[in-house]
Design an enzyme around this catalytic site. Structure first.
Site, short mmCIF file in Angstrom:
data_model
loop_
_atom_site.label_atom_id
_atom_site.label_comp_id
_atom_site.label_asym_id
_atom_site.label_seq_id
_atom_site.Cartn_x
_atom_site.Cartn_y
_atom_site.Cartn_z
N SER A 69 67.11 22.35 29.44
CA SER A 69 67.87 22.09 30.66
C SER A 69 68.27 20.60 30.73
O SER A 69 68.97 20.11 29.87
CB SER A 69 67.06 22.55 31.87
OG SER A 69 67.86 22.67 33.01
N ASP A 95 71.19 33.49 32.04
CA ASP A 95 70.80 32.22 32.65
C ASP A 95 71.59 32.05 33.94
O ASP A 95 72.80 31.86 33.91
CB ASP A 95 71.08 31.08 31.68
CG ASP A 95 70.46 29.76 32.12
OD1 ASP A 95 70.40 29.50 33.34
OD2 ASP A 95 70.06 28.97 31.24
N HIS A 136 66.91 31.40 32.36
CA HIS A 136 66.90 29.96 32.11
C HIS A 136 65.55 29.52 31.52
O HIS A 136 65.50 28.66 30.64
CB HIS A 136 67.17 29.22 33.41
CG HIS A 136 67.36 27.75 33.25
ND1 HIS A 136 68.32 27.20 32.43
CD2 HIS A 136 66.70 26.68 33.82
CE1 HIS A 136 68.27 25.87 32.50
NE2 HIS A 136 67.29 25.54 33.32
#
Length: 276
Positions: A97, A227, A256
């Site tokens: 991320s 995601d 995610h």
């Protein structure tokens, strides 16, 4: 508590496990978490004979709760200082991320010999915010909503994220892990509210186009097709077009937080790339 102090006086917490002669793998966590998010992967690769390193980004976890420097250039500079401090050579850098953005910015600017490969998991590059160049990104309203929720009740907000979209626990039939939810909340609440607030702009508004184009080492993009936090069409499927030496691996139905919900699958694919 292993700590080092950056040039601007910020104390950064890090873990450094394994033989100092082994090839290093450095892990970079997402917002608003800490190095603890990588415990499964660190134990796995330690057992495989690697040296494993992870740090708490400034303002996160056990590092200083900074009110300055909470932007991507400083994050990458902190990594460069830590790599110098630990003398990491031919390292593999793995980022999730926001940590994926940190990785690609660091790698693009790294000294020769410091980096051999990189992995971006559910990562934010090239840019999360919708722009004329990347119209498929998310509108500013989404990130303003993050800021408002954090200001209103950070503790509640940090429950809602892992309970809902982060791990896909809001999907029908999802196998919900209360432990993952609590661990996410624990890590988030360790960090500083000011740093977390500032980091929303860092992960959403930073444009990594030039960084992606500048990286010549092999880069593996791993992304869940479900995601809900960093939608794949606006991130990994765009980033792969910019990387000179990139490979994209996608995971149908995964979220995610795929490396936490499916560590056996992700660890095996990471090992295949790292050892290959």
């Amino acid at each position: 508590m292993a700590m080092f102090t950056t040039r601007d006086g910020t104390r950064i917490f890090y873990k450094d496990w394994g033989s100092k002669e082994a090839q290093p793998i450095m892990f970079h966590h997402g917002w608003p978490l800490s190095a603890d998010d990588w415990d499964n992967q660190m134990l796995f690769f330690l057992d495989k004979g690697y040296r494993v390193v992870a740090h708490d980004r400034r303002g996160h976890g056990r590092s200083d709760q900074t009110d300055t420097g909470n932007e991507m250039d400083t994050y990458a500079a902190d990594v460069a200082e830590l790599a110098d401090e630990l003398n990491l050579k031919n390292a593999i850098h793995v980022g999730h991320s926001t940590g994926g953005g940190e990785v690609i910015r660091y790698v693009a600017r790294s000294k020769p010999g410091r980096v051999s490969k990189a992995v971006l998991i559910g990562a934010v590059p090239p840019i999360m915010l919708a722009t004329p160049e990347y119209p498929g990104g998310l509108p500013m309203d989404v990130f303003d909503g993050f800021r408002q929720a954090l200001l209103r009740n950070r503790a509640q907000f940090f429950l809602e994220i892992p309970t809902g979209p982060f791990y896909g626990f809001n999907r029908e039939g999802a196998e919900v892990s209360e432990g993952l939810i609590r661990n996410w909340w624990r890590q988030g609440m360790m960090g500083g509210a000011k740093a977390h607030y500032d980091c929303i702009a860092a992960f959403s508004e930073t444009d990594f186009t030039a960084d992606l184009r500048a990286v010549s080492v092999p880069v593996l993009l791993m992304h869940g097709e479900d995601d809900q936090v960093v939608p794949i069409e606006a991130s990994a499927r765009k980033a792969i077009e910019l990387l000179p030496n990139g490979t994209l691996k996608t995971y149908p139905g995964l979220s995610h937080g795929l490396f936490a919900t499916h560590p056996e699958l992700i660890n095996a694919d990471l090992l295949a790339f790292i050892a290959g």
